[in-house]
Write an enzyme that holds these catalytic residues in place. Structure first.
Site, PDB file in Angstrom:
ATOM      1  CB  THR A   1      25.245   1.448  28.698  1.00  0.00           C
ATOM      2  OG1 THR A   1      24.985   2.815  28.379  1.00  0.00           O
ATOM      3  CG2 THR A   1      26.640   1.070  28.196  1.00  0.00           C
TER       4      THR A   1
ATOM      5  CE  LYS B   1      27.050   5.604  27.411  1.00  0.00           C
ATOM      6  NZ  LYS B   1      25.798   5.232  28.091  1.00  0.00           N
TER       7      LYS B   1
ATOM      8  CE  LYS C   1      26.004  -1.252  32.989  1.00  0.00           C
ATOM      9  NZ  LYS C   1      25.316  -0.543  31.874  1.00  0.00           N
TER      10      LYS C   1
END
Length: 295
Positions: A102, A177, A245
Site C-alpha cells: 500500500t 486501497k 501510514k
C-alpha cells in the site's frame, strides 16, 4: 506441492506477515520462486520448502520474469524500484513488475512511467484481507495499470486472491486501497465502542457479536477482528503503524483533491494516540486498548 508445470521465475521481495503466505501460494502453484527480504530469518520456512534465496534486490531482479514486492512504506517502494541498485535499473526488458505494497498513487504513476521507458510492465496491486486472507488465498486485490499487463499477470494474482479487479490506469489500485482504508478506519472505532458498550451494560460480547454481525452492522472487521478483541488477541494481521501510514496517505490525497475527511481524521488521531502508548506493532484491533488505557 502442486505439479503445475511453469517455467516462469517469480521474484518476491518482502516476506512479512502477509508476504510469506502470498509467496508460499505461488511456490505451491509450481512457479520457480526466488525471494529476498531484509531479514533472512523470515524466509527460512520458504527456503526449506524450495524457494531460492537471493542476496540482494539486484541479484533477484536479474533472474526474474515477474517481480512482486510486498514491503512497508512508500519510501521503501521508491528506493527498491527507482534507486541505482533498484528493480527498474536492473530488470530485463519485458519483465512484469507488481507492487502489492500500500503506497501512494503518485508514486505508482511515477514507477509506471519509468518502467515504460525501460521496456518494462508495471502494475500497482495493493491488497485487503489481512493475514487471514493471505493464508487462505482470499485477498482482495485492487489493480492499476494497463489492461494487457493485467491479463498476463492475472493468473498469478489468482493464486493469492479471490477478488481481483482492474480499477483503471496506473495509480488506480492505490486510490482504491485508500477507499478501503477510509471505510475500515471509522468502522474500527464503531467496533471498539460497540464492545465497550456491551461489556459496560453487562452483556456477553460473544453473544452480542453473534447477533449484530449477521445484521446491518455486519462487516469483515466485525466478523474477523471483533472476536480477537474479545479474546484479547492483539497480534497483527495488519500493523497499527502501517495503518497509520495508510491513513496519512489517504488524508494527503484527499487534501490534494480538496476533500475534507473528518471521520478519517478522528480515526488517525486515535491510532496516533495508540502508537504513543507503545502499541504500534500490534494489530489494528488493538485500538480497543485505548479504552482500557482510559479506565
Amino acid at each position: 506441492m502442486n505439479n503445475e508445470k511453469n517455467n516462469l521465475t517469480i521474484g518476491f521481495i518482502g516476506i512479512g506477515v502477509m508476504g510469506k503466505s502470498m509467496a508460499g501460494h505461488l511456490m505451491n502453484a509450481g512457479y520457480n520462486l526466488h525471494i529476498y527480504t531484509r531479514t533472512k530469518d523470515k524466509a527460512d520456512d520458504l527456503i526449506s520448502q524450495g524457494a531460492i534465496w537471493k542476496n540482494s534486490v539486484v541479484e533477484l531482479t536479474k533472474q526474474a520474469d515477474i517481480i512482486i514486492t510486498m514491503i512497508g512504506y512508500p519510501q521503501d517502494v521508491e528506493s527498491i524500484y527507482l534507486g541505482t541498485n533498484g528493480i527498474i535499473s536492473n530488470a530485463n526488458k519485458g519483465t512484469y513488475l507488481i507492487d502489492m505494497t500500500t503506497s501512494t498513487p503518485t508514486l505508482a504513476q511515477k514507477i509506471a512511467q519509468h518502467a515504460k521507458e525501460k521496456g518494462l510492465f508495471s502494475l500497482d496491486a495493493p491488497v485487503s484481507g489481512g493475514d487471514i486472507g493471505a493464508r487462505e488465498a482470499r485477498l482482495t486485490i485492487m489493480v492499476g495499470g494497463e489492461s494487457g499487463a493485467f491479463e498476463v499477470c492475472k493468473p498469478i494474482l489468482e493464486k493469492m486472491g479471490a477478488n481481483i479487479i482492474l480499477q483503471g490506469e496506473a495509480g488506480s489500485g492505490q486510490h482504491t486501497k485508500m477507499c478501503n482504508q477510509i471505510a475500515i478506519a471509522t468502522n474500527m472505532i464503531g467496533i471498539c465502542e460497540s464492545i465497550v458498550y456491551a461489556r459496560t451494560a453487562g452483556l456477553d460480547p460473544e453473544k452480542v457479536l453473534q447477533s449484530i454481525s449477521a445484521g446491518a452492522a455486519g462487516s469483515w472487521s466485525l466478523s474477523n477482528l471483533a472476536p480477537r478483541i474479545i479474546k484479547e488477541d492483539y497480534e497483527p494481521g495488519f500493523f497499527v503503524k502501517h495503518f497509520i501510514k495508510d491513513m496519512g496517505i489517504a488524508l494527503e490525497e484527499a487534501s490534494s483533491m480538496g476533500l475534507e475527511m473528518p471521520g478519517l481524521e478522528l480515526a488517525k488521531q486515535l491510532y496516533d494516540e495508540l502508537a504513543i502508548v507503545g502499541e504500534e506493532d500490534r494489530g489494528t484491533q488493538a485500538l480497543y486498548k485505548l479504552w482500557e488505557h482510559k479506565k
